[in-house]
Design a protein around this motif. Structure first.
Motif, PDB file in Angstrom:
ATOM      1  N   VAL A 148      42.766  39.176  56.174  1.00  0.00           N
ATOM      2  CA  VAL A 148      42.844  38.539  54.860  1.00  0.00           C
ATOM      3  C   VAL A 148      41.484  38.577  54.161  1.00  0.00           C
ATOM      4  O   VAL A 148      41.390  38.933  52.977  1.00  0.00           O
ATOM      5  N   VAL A 149      40.430  38.234  54.878  1.00  0.00           N
ATOM      6  CA  VAL A 149      39.102  38.214  54.274  1.00  0.00           C
ATOM      7  C   VAL A 149      38.660  39.623  53.873  1.00  0.00           C
ATOM      8  O   VAL A 149      38.164  39.841  52.764  1.00  0.00           O
ATOM      9  N   ILE A 150      38.866  40.589  54.748  1.00  0.00           N
ATOM     10  CA  ILE A 150      38.436  41.958  54.450  1.00  0.00           C
ATOM     11  C   ILE A 150      39.207  42.519  53.250  1.00  0.00           C
ATOM     12  O   ILE A 150      38.621  43.149  52.353  1.00  0.00           O
ATOM     13  N   SER A 151      40.512  42.296  53.206  1.00  0.00           N
ATOM     14  CA  SER A 151      41.305  42.820  52.085  1.00  0.00           C
ATOM     15  C   SER A 151      40.901  42.159  50.775  1.00  0.00           C
ATOM     16  O   SER A 151      40.821  42.822  49.731  1.00  0.00           O
ATOM     17  N   ASN A 152      40.615  40.872  50.816  1.00  0.00           N
ATOM     18  CA  ASN A 152      40.214  40.178  49.583  1.00  0.00           C
ATOM     19  C   ASN A 152      38.805  40.546  49.145  1.00  0.00           C
ATOM     20  O   ASN A 152      38.528  40.629  47.946  1.00  0.00           O
ATOM     21  N   VAL A 153      37.908  40.764  50.109  1.00  0.00           N
ATOM     22  CA  VAL A 153      36.553  41.192  49.754  1.00  0.00           C
ATOM     23  C   VAL A 153      36.590  42.599  49.152  1.00  0.00           C
ATOM     24  O   VAL A 153      35.926  42.887  48.155  1.00  0.00           O
ATOM     25  N   ALA A 154      37.388  43.491  49.749  1.00  0.00           N
ATOM     26  CA  ALA A 154      37.528  44.852  49.203  1.00  0.00           C
ATOM     27  C   ALA A 154      38.120  44.801  47.799  1.00  0.00           C
ATOM     28  O   ALA A 154      37.726  45.572  46.913  1.00  0.00           O
ATOM     29  N   TYR A 155      39.057  43.893  47.591  1.00  0.00           N
ATOM     30  CA  TYR A 155      39.681  43.719  46.281  1.00  0.00           C
ATOM     31  C   TYR A 155      38.649  43.312  45.232  1.00  0.00           C
ATOM     32  O   TYR A 155      38.755  43.678  44.057  1.00  0.00           O
ATOM     33  N   ALA A 156      37.638  42.531  45.657  1.00  0.00           N
ATOM     34  CA  ALA A 156      36.579  42.103  44.734  1.00  0.00           C
ATOM     35  C   ALA A 156      35.507  43.170  44.553  1.00  0.00           C
ATOM     36  O   ALA A 156      34.921  43.292  43.471  1.00  0.00           O
ATOM     37  N   LEU A 157      35.236  43.965  45.588  1.00  0.00           N
ATOM     38  CA  LEU A 157      34.178  44.966  45.508  1.00  0.00           C
ATOM     39  C   LEU A 157      34.577  46.160  44.647  1.00  0.00           C
ATOM     40  O   LEU A 157      33.732  46.770  43.982  1.00  0.00           O
TER      41      LEU A 157
END
Length: 370
Positions: A332-341
């Motif tokens: 969840v954290v990795i997918s959301n961080v990638a979504y922001a980057l």
């Protein structure tokens, strides 16, 4: 001896500590209308103080100075809610804006107190040096607008809708000022780099396969659009098994009754999804001059949204059943961080290699002159 503008902003913003501590000790501030009135008077008094003591005639200067003060107020709220300090904003939290007790309220206060505060200081410094703050301003507009839209709507439709107090009205100037600021900033002339017509023509004639960074960004846009649509369907109570499993096993925070996560996903669905589609077009067809500016606006918006959303889903103030499960924490954290980057990489690409977005008409005119 006059302080440099950035240091003057810091000095003004640090007044938040003695002012909030003094107000917190006044017994009269136990009524919601009194709190709202005092809050408005404090902001008005600060505006007058800045106007009388500042040589600048630019209204942006006054806005950024006063907003830097409110940013420190927000970091005080966040630190007090997390138990790091005490005795400053308790009066305001109880009878002013009780929804700031939520994890989302704490997260947006951290963002305003750190990121927005830093942007205000950078923009004030740029103004004092006669430099353009256009890029900083566009990023700030996107971030602040996203924060306020989700926060205000979530307050009204969530479980705190019955606890709206008069101090809620103090948020509306913060919603109107970004609209005014956006009109002013977008109307400022853009400083396009001096590019030779041959260079522009060469970049705009390249196919997508010859632009590996753009190809990667197109891939991100497709995945991000699918993820945005999927989470929009999840909060709209789609009965598909994939949606049911996701909301219970991956991001149960989307079910939280505070409504902020649901509003956030709907804003993404109705505004960010069309933007992703337009960016897909902009990376395929040359001459989309709107791309660099709007890439900065949406980068700021997505950064604020993802920080607040992910932070709230992990914060202990969120009830345990709605927190991200430990087993799903990393995905969840990795997918959301990638979504922001992704939007930040897009903004970086637009600003650092703008030839592809150079006006086609201007390119052809340059060729004729040669």
């Amino acid at each position: 001896m006059r302080l440099p503008p950035a240091w003057a902003a810091v000095a003004l913003s640090l007044l938040a500590f003695p002012i909030s501590s003094t107000l917190n000790s006044l017994a009269a501030l136990e009524h919601s209308w009194v709190i709202a009135l005092v809050g408005a008077l404090v902001l008005l008094g600060l505006t007058v103080l800045v106007y009388l003591s500042s040589p600048s005639q630019d209204p942006f200067f006054y806005v950024f100075m006063v907003f830097s003060f409110t940013s420190v107020i927000d970091i005080i709220i966040a630190l007090e809610e997390d138990g790091y300090i005490g005795g400053f904003m308790e009066f305001y939290m109880e009878e002013g804006e009780p929804y700031l007790h939520t994890a989302y309220g704490i997260m947006i206060c951290y963002w305003d107190g750190v990121v927005h505060y830093g942007l205000y200081l950078m923009m004030i410094t740029a103004m004092s040096q006669g430099k353009s703050f256009r890029n900083f301003g566009l990023y700030w507009i996107g971030s602040l607008t996203m924060s306020l839209v989700v926060f205000l709507l979530g307050n009204v439709v969530g479980k705190y809708g019955s606890e709206i107090r008069p101090a809620f009205l103090l948020n509306f100037p913060y919603l109107l000022i970004p609209i005014w600021a956006a009109r002013r900033i977008f109307s400022q002339p853009k400083t396009l780099p001096r590019l030779m017509a041959d260079k522009v023509s060469e970049e705009q004639s390249k196919s997508l396969l010859r632009r590996p960074l753009d190809l990667g960004l197109v891939g991100f846009l497709l995945l991000a659009a699918a993820f945005t649509l999927f989470r929009g369907l999840v909060v709209l109570d789609c009965s598909a098994d994939a949606c049911f499993n996701y909301v219970y096993q991956q991001e149960p925070y989307l079910r939280d009754s505070v409504a902020y996560p649901k509003v956030q996903m709907l804003v993404f669905l109705f505004y960010l999804l069309p933007y992703f589609c337009l960016c897909f077009y902009g990376l395929l067809c040359p001459g989309c001059t709107w791309m660099p500016d709007w890439a900065l606006v949406f980068a700021g918006a997505v950064a604020q949204a993802q920080f607040s959303h992910v932070g709230s889903s992990l914060h202990p103030r969120t009830p345990y059943p709605y927190r991200t499960p430990e087993a799903a924490w990393w995905p969840v954290v990795i997918s959301n961080v990638a979504y922001a980057l992704g939007p930040h990489l897009l903004a970086y690409r637009c600003l650092c290699s703008p030839a592809f977005f150079y006006p086609v008409a201007a390119r052809d005119e340059d060729k004729k002159k040669q």
